[in-house]
Motif scaffolding. Structure first.
Motif, PDB file in Angstrom:
ATOM      1  N   LYS A  53       0.831  -1.191   0.000  1.00 17.09           N
ATOM      2  CA  LYS A  53       0.000   0.000   0.000  1.00 17.09           C
ATOM      3  C   LYS A  53       0.868   1.245   0.000  1.00 17.09           C
ATOM      4  N   GLY A  54       0.252   2.388  -0.340  1.00 14.44           N
ATOM      5  CA  GLY A  54       0.969   3.641  -0.317  1.00 14.44           C
ATOM      6  C   GLY A  54       1.078   4.190   1.096  1.00 14.44           C
ATOM      7  N   GLY A  55       1.945   5.179   1.248  1.00 16.20           N
ATOM      8  CA  GLY A  55       2.056   5.849   2.532  1.00 16.20           C
ATOM      9  C   GLY A  55       2.946   5.187   3.552  1.00 16.20           C
ATOM     10  N   VAL A  56       3.721   4.176   3.131  1.00 12.98           N
ATOM     11  CA  VAL A  56       4.599   3.496   4.084  1.00 12.98           C
ATOM     12  C   VAL A  56       6.038   4.013   4.004  1.00 12.98           C
ATOM     13  N   GLY A  57       6.270   5.009   3.152  1.00 12.78           N
ATOM     14  CA  GLY A  57       7.617   5.571   3.044  1.00 12.78           C
ATOM     15  C   GLY A  57       8.544   4.813   2.125  1.00 12.78           C
ATOM     16  N   PRO A  81       5.514   1.124  -7.850  1.00  7.74           N
ATOM     17  CA  PRO A  81       4.275   1.706  -7.322  1.00  7.74           C
ATOM     18  C   PRO A  81       3.688   0.770  -6.274  1.00  7.74           C
ATOM     19  N   PRO A  82       2.903   1.294  -5.347  1.00  7.37           N
ATOM     20  CA  PRO A  82       2.300   0.400  -4.351  1.00  7.37           C
ATOM     21  C   PRO A  82       1.306  -0.553  -5.004  1.00  7.37           C
ATOM     22  N   GLY A  83       1.144  -1.707  -4.389  1.00  8.74           N
ATOM     23  CA  GLY A  83       0.160  -2.655  -4.882  1.00  8.74           C
ATOM     24  C   GLY A  83       0.706  -3.592  -5.942  1.00  8.74           C
ATOM     25  N   THR A  84      -0.216  -4.223  -6.645  1.00  9.11           N
ATOM     26  CA  THR A  84       0.149  -5.284  -7.602  1.00  9.11           C
ATOM     27  C   THR A  84      -0.534  -5.040  -8.941  1.00  9.11           C
ATOM     28  N   GLY A  85      -0.471  -3.810  -9.446  1.00 12.41           N
ATOM     29  CA  GLY A  85      -1.167  -3.458 -10.674  1.00 12.41           C
ATOM     30  C   GLY A  85      -0.355  -3.697 -11.931  1.00 12.41           C
ATOM     31  N   ASP A  86      -0.668  -2.879 -12.957  1.00 16.77           N
ATOM     32  CA  ASP A  86      -0.101  -3.086 -14.296  1.00 16.77           C
ATOM     33  C   ASP A  86       1.424  -3.043 -14.313  1.00 16.77           C
ATOM     34  N   ILE A  87       2.011  -2.079 -13.602  1.00 15.10           N
ATOM     35  CA  ILE A  87       3.464  -1.934 -13.657  1.00 15.10           C
ATOM     36  C   ILE A  87       4.154  -3.119 -12.993  1.00 15.10           C
ATOM     37  N   ILE A 140      11.710  -4.618   4.942  1.00 11.67           N
ATOM     38  CA  ILE A 140      12.117  -3.394   5.626  1.00 11.67           C
ATOM     39  C   ILE A 140      10.901  -2.860   6.380  1.00 11.67           C
ATOM     40  N   GLU A 141      11.058  -2.688   7.677  1.00 14.90           N
ATOM     41  CA  GLU A 141       9.998  -2.108   8.484  1.00 14.90           C
ATOM     42  C   GLU A 141      10.301  -0.626   8.671  1.00 14.90           C
ATOM     43  N   ASN A 142       9.415   0.218   8.156  1.00 15.48           N
ATOM     44  CA  ASN A 142       9.601   1.659   8.257  1.00 15.48           C
ATOM     45  C   ASN A 142       8.625   2.229   9.291  1.00 15.48           C
ATOM     46  N   MET A 143       8.945   3.410   9.808  1.00 11.41           N
ATOM     47  CA  MET A 143       8.115   4.080  10.810  1.00 11.41           C
ATOM     48  C   MET A 143       7.995   3.253  12.093  1.00 11.41           C
ATOM     49  N   ALA A 144       9.080   2.617  12.454  1.00 10.04           N
ATOM     50  CA  ALA A 144       9.112   1.811  13.674  1.00 10.04           C
ATOM     51  C   ALA A 144       9.213   2.714  14.900  1.00 10.04           C
ATOM     52  N   ALA A 145       9.173   2.104  16.066  1.00 11.06           N
ATOM     53  CA  ALA A 145       9.212   2.852  17.325  1.00 11.06           C
ATOM     54  C   ALA A 145      10.465   3.720  17.400  1.00 11.06           C
ATOM     55  N   PHE A 146      10.327   4.884  18.044  1.00  8.81           N
ATOM     56  CA  PHE A 146      11.480   5.774  18.190  1.00  8.81           C
ATOM     57  C   PHE A 146      11.516   6.333  19.604  1.00  8.81           C
ATOM     58  N   ALA A 147      12.715   6.704  20.009  1.00  6.83           N
ATOM     59  CA  ALA A 147      12.921   7.183  21.376  1.00  6.83           C
ATOM     60  C   ALA A 147      12.718   8.689  21.446  1.00  6.83           C
ATOM     61  N   LEU A 148      11.960   9.125  22.436  1.00 13.12           N
ATOM     62  CA  LEU A 148      11.753  10.545  22.700  1.00 13.12           C
ATOM     63  C   LEU A 148      12.904  11.085  23.542  1.00 13.12           C
TER      64      LEU A 148
END
Length: 379
Positions: A118-122, A227-233, A278-286
């Motif tokens: 999906k889109g939006g995962v960086g 591109p995200p997903g499993t379309g034409d490209i 690759i896991e993106n947007m994982a936990a981060f330290a404040l």
């Protein structure tokens, strides 16, 4: 060597910034002479209006001036004739016919697709920074932005709007940013223009032209931002590059992990091999030491586990590792907005360190060559 010979050798070693080869090898050096400490150097550019003209002229001037005994340099700049350009394109192709796929199964270039369910995962941000990090390791890297409808790679790499590949007859030379040769549909559109109403055949032809008409030269790695997903490209690239390796990007969120698994399974159905997650947007330290897992946890490990299992036909078994967990990072986002990849702008940032470690793992991960013919030539 005479003084003239030394000047010619210094000038011939100047590298064309687009072709990444010495201009002497490209037959761009013409008459060189020296009189009373002044070097007169003639060079020819590939085309009128060559975007690298000023840089090449300055590099030639500096190279000639660096030779002991030279007090002044005069550079005469011309342009190749049509016959000279044809000879150059034949040399660059190294015997390959025009519009032939240079990244086939026998190529020594590693082709790595970066995909997501999906889109939006960086995904594009990861791809751009990974390309730069691989180039930092000394690898020759190319990057194709195959996300035709949602292209963002030029902006992420800081490529100025309006920048286009340079054309030499039927070859296109991709712009180079941070030592990464890059092509995107965004380079062929007016500022703000969108790609609309494109369907399978047009998308297939566009991606095919990126792979056949763009001259990347000898690459160690070609990354393709999917591109995200499993379309034409995804289907087209599966047909064009069935031997490619695949990295699947997800977030820790279970909803994203579920669709990322499907993306990996579809790639596997075309014969491509998933080499990691690759896991993106994982936990981060404040700053106060607390850890914030804004998108949950465990998604990357779940995708890796699911893709490591045999499919419904008992195929596809094999370990798929979680190669990187990239934490949420303001610096990563800021670098993307500014066109300054975080691996260069803030290399000590946690996200930058994770991506650099990912690049190191990929660079040192061998690719099996068993059963493949190698392009060796007998003397």
């Amino acid at each position: 060597m005479t003084l003239t010979d030394r000047v010619r050798a210094a000038v011939a070693a100047v590298t064309d910034p687009e072709l990444r080869r010495p201009i002497g090898d490209l037959d761009m050096v013409r008459e060189v002479s020296v009189a009373d400490g002044t070097a007169q150097v003639g060079i020819v550019l590939t085309i009128v209006g060559c975007p690298a003209a000023q840089r090449i002229e300055q590099d030639v001037r500096d190279a000639a001036a660096s030779v002991p005994g030279i007090a002044d340099v005069v550079v005469d700049v011309g342009v190749m004739t049509p016959d000279e350009r044809r000879a150059l394109t034949e040399k660059l192709r190294d015997g390959r016919p025009a519009r032939q796929m240079p990244f086939g199964p026998d190529s020594l270039t590693r082709v790595i697709l970066v995909s997501s369910g999906k889109g939006g995962v960086g995904k594009s941000t990861i791809t751009a920074n990974l390309a730069v990090a691989l180039a930092q390791q000394g690898l020759r890297v190319g990057l194709v932005d195959a996300d035709v409808h949602g292209f963002s790679i030029p902006g992420l790499l800081g490529i100025a709007p309006g920048t286009q590949p340079t054309r030499i007859d039927d070859l296109m030379l991709p712009p180079v940013a941070h030592d990464v040769k890059t092509v995107s549909i965004g380079m062929f559109l007016r500022d703000g223009e969108a790609v609309v109403a494109w369907r399978g055949p047009m998308l297939h032809r566009t991606v095919q032209q990126f792979l056949t008409d763009v001259f990347f030269g000898d690459l160690d790695v070609l990354l393709i931002d999917m591109p995200p997903g499993t379309g034409d490209i995804a289907i087209s690239i599966g047909q064009l590059l069935p031997h490619a390796e695949v990295l699947v990007v997800t977030t820790p969120q279970p909803a994203a992990a579920d669709v990322a698994i499907r993306s990996g399974l579809v790639a596997r159905q075309t014969g491509q091999r998933v080499i990691g997650v690759i896991e993106n947007m994982a936990a981060f330290a404040l700053p106060d030491g607390t850890v914030l897992d804004l998108f949950g946890s465990g998604g990357g490990a779940e995708v890796a586990r699911a893709l490591s299992e045999p499919d419904a036909h008992g195929e596809g078994a094999g370990k798929v590792p979680l190669l990187a967990s990239v934490p949420l990072s303001p610096a990563l986002r800021q670098g993307g907005d500014a066109g300054a990849p975080v691996v260069l702008a803030q290399p000590d940032d946690a996200a930058a360190r994770a991506i650099s470690a990912l690049a190191d793992a990929i660079a040192h991960r061998g690719r099996g060559l068993a059963g493949r013919s190698l392009p060796l030539r007998m003397p």
